[in-house]
Write an enzyme that holds these catalytic residues in place. Structure first.
Site, short mmCIF file in Angstrom:
data_model
loop_
_atom_site.label_atom_id
_atom_site.label_comp_id
_atom_site.label_asym_id
_atom_site.label_seq_id
_atom_site.Cartn_x
_atom_site.Cartn_y
_atom_site.Cartn_z
N THR A 5 40.28 63.83 68.99
CA THR A 5 41.49 64.65 68.90
C THR A 5 41.42 65.83 69.85
O THR A 5 40.34 66.32 70.17
CB THR A 5 41.71 65.19 67.46
OG1 THR A 5 40.58 65.96 67.08
CG2 THR A 5 41.95 64.07 66.48
N GLU A 47 45.59 68.79 64.96
CA GLU A 47 44.72 67.86 65.66
C GLU A 47 45.56 66.71 66.23
O GLU A 47 46.13 65.93 65.47
CB GLU A 47 43.65 67.32 64.72
CG GLU A 47 42.74 68.43 64.20
CD GLU A 47 41.78 67.94 63.14
OE1 GLU A 47 40.57 67.96 63.41
OE2 GLU A 47 42.25 67.53 62.07
#
Length: 166
Positions: free
Chosen positions: A45, A99
């Site tokens: 991420t 994220e």
């Protein structure tokens, strides 16, 4: 063995055309996160900076969203993305995070790079999981939902937004 997707979830979510509050545009820098995305989950991420995070929380509730993302220079490639916004209850975070999982394999990390995202829809609320495998299964399902949902014409057009081109 890696968990597959959840067969009980729909692979397309949201209306055929974007409705308020979407699209939501956010820009910021990629910052170091908790270090779990790539290592523990196998799902890297790009974590958004505090400034970007604050603007996200004024527009969105916690949960999982989909849309488009661009890393680095304006005019570079725009990729589909899925984003977790919130506390990540499985990990009992004490700090909120945004994220962004970009649906592309990058050759290296890009901490400190500019990131621009446009959120086009909501997938599901944030939730806790009984196991890491259950979490990974839902994330993989979220990825498939994002891919399918972004194929619709109204959503696909957003990848050409001026945020990414000017």
């Amino acid at each position: 063995m890696s968990p597959s997707i959840n067969p009980n979830r729909q692979l397309v979510v949201g209306p055929e055309v974007l409705e308020t509050p979407y699209p939501i545009s956010v820009s910021g820098k990629v910052v170091k996160g908790f270090g779990r995305g790539s290592k523990e989950l196998g799902i890297p991420t790009a974590n958004m900076s505090e400034e970007a995070l604050e603007s996200m929380f004024t527009e969105c509730d916690t949960g999982v969203y989909y849309g488009w993302a661009q890393i680095g220079e304006i005019g570079s490639t725009v990729y589909p993305m899925v984003m977790s916004l919130g506390w990540n209850p499985y990990y009992k975070n004490e700090k909120r995070s945004a994220e962004v999982h970009i649906l592309h394999q990058f050759a290296s990390d890009f901490y400190g790079e500019d990131i621009r995202i446009i959120v086009t829809g909501y997938i599901r609320p944030e939730q806790n999981y009984p196991s890491l495998d259950a979490l990974i299964c839902d994330i993989k399902t979220d990825i498939e939902v994002a891919k399918h949902s972004l194929q619709r014409e109204a959503y696909s057009k957003v990848r050409n937004d001026t945020l990414f081109t000017q």
